[in-house]
Design a protein around this motif. Structure first.
Motif, mmCIF file in Angstrom:
data_model
loop_
_atom_site.group_PDB
_atom_site.id
_atom_site.type_symbol
_atom_site.label_atom_id
_atom_site.label_comp_id
_atom_site.label_asym_id
_atom_site.label_seq_id
_atom_site.Cartn_x
_atom_site.Cartn_y
_atom_site.Cartn_z
ATOM 1 N N UNK A 34 0.214 9.520 -22.598
ATOM 2 C CA UNK A 34 -1.111 8.955 -22.352
ATOM 3 C C UNK A 34 -2.074 9.480 -23.423
ATOM 4 N N UNK A 35 -2.938 8.612 -23.932
ATOM 5 C CA UNK A 35 -3.910 9.019 -24.954
ATOM 6 C C UNK A 35 -5.152 9.633 -24.315
ATOM 7 N N UNK A 36 -5.628 10.707 -24.943
ATOM 8 C CA UNK A 36 -6.880 11.337 -24.534
ATOM 9 C C UNK A 36 -7.824 11.379 -25.737
ATOM 10 N N UNK A 37 -9.050 11.822 -25.497
ATOM 11 C CA UNK A 37 -10.074 11.839 -26.540
ATOM 12 C C UNK A 37 -9.607 12.539 -27.819
ATOM 13 N N UNK B 163 -3.732 -4.658 -30.066
ATOM 14 C CA UNK B 163 -2.693 -5.684 -29.944
ATOM 15 C C UNK B 163 -1.649 -5.295 -28.907
ATOM 16 N N UNK B 164 -1.378 -3.998 -28.792
ATOM 17 C CA UNK B 164 -0.426 -3.505 -27.803
ATOM 18 C C UNK B 164 -0.703 -2.031 -27.543
ATOM 19 N N UNK B 165 -0.167 -1.534 -26.411
ATOM 20 C CA UNK B 165 -0.294 -0.112 -26.131
ATOM 21 C C UNK B 165 -1.062 0.232 -24.869
ATOM 22 N N UNK C 173 0.526 6.056 -26.224
ATOM 23 C CA UNK C 173 0.672 6.421 -27.640
ATOM 24 C C UNK C 173 1.314 5.319 -28.482
ATOM 25 N N UNK C 174 1.501 4.144 -27.892
ATOM 26 C CA UNK C 174 1.996 2.973 -28.627
ATOM 27 C C UNK C 174 0.856 2.044 -29.044
ATOM 28 N N UNK C 175 -0.405 2.458 -28.825
ATOM 29 C CA UNK C 175 -1.563 1.633 -29.184
ATOM 30 C C UNK C 175 -1.544 1.301 -30.678
ATOM 31 N N UNK D 263 -3.160 -1.960 -40.175
ATOM 32 C CA UNK D 263 -3.199 -1.597 -38.764
ATOM 33 C C UNK D 263 -3.638 -0.148 -38.586
ATOM 34 N N UNK D 264 -4.165 0.128 -37.398
ATOM 35 C CA UNK D 264 -4.364 1.516 -36.976
ATOM 36 C C UNK D 264 -3.305 1.827 -35.930
ATOM 37 N N UNK D 265 -2.815 3.053 -35.952
ATOM 38 C CA UNK D 265 -1.768 3.489 -35.033
ATOM 39 C C UNK D 265 -2.035 4.916 -34.594
ATOM 40 N N UNK D 266 -1.287 5.358 -33.597
ATOM 41 C CA UNK D 266 -1.422 6.705 -33.052
ATOM 42 C C UNK D 266 -0.509 7.659 -33.818
#
Length: 115
Positions: free
Chosen positions: A6-9, A68-70, A85-87, A100-103
């Protein structure tokens, strides 16, 4: 596909040129290790700093475009899907629709989600 985090700040998101995406959480009440969890739309429209893609007729990445996804299809906070974390999504840099931007890091290593 295995579990994703899970993504956090404190997550590290970067444009394809390694510019840094600013994370601005829209909710503060659900946290992991004291850091707010990012939810649907948080990664969109954020500032990107230090994009080195600069030159004549070349626009550096300044903003993130829609995700687009995540997003989780299962876990929601206040009716909004949490970010995983797939955003990924496109930036406003040149060429349009190519960068693209990715994690790079989710910002926490404790909590995973199945999808």
């Amino acid at each position: 596909m295995g579990a994703v985090r899970i993504l956090v700040k404190e997550a590290i998101l970067r444009c394809g040129h390694d510019g840094k995406v600013e994370n601005v959480p829209s909710q503060e009440w659900v946290r992991v290790a004291e850091s707010p969890v990012l939810v649907d739309n948080d990664p969109q429209g954020q500032d990107i700093s230090m994009c080195p893609n600069v030159g004549l007729n070349i626009k550096p990445c300044n903003k993130t475009l829609p995700v687009l996804k995540g997003y989780s299809t299962f876990i929601k906070i206040g009716g909004k899907a949490i970010c995983l974390d797939t955003v990924e999504g496109f930036t406003d840099g040149t060429p349009p629709g190519a960068v693209k931007y990715t994690v790079r890091r989710p910002g926490q290593e404790f909590v995973e989600a199945g999808s």
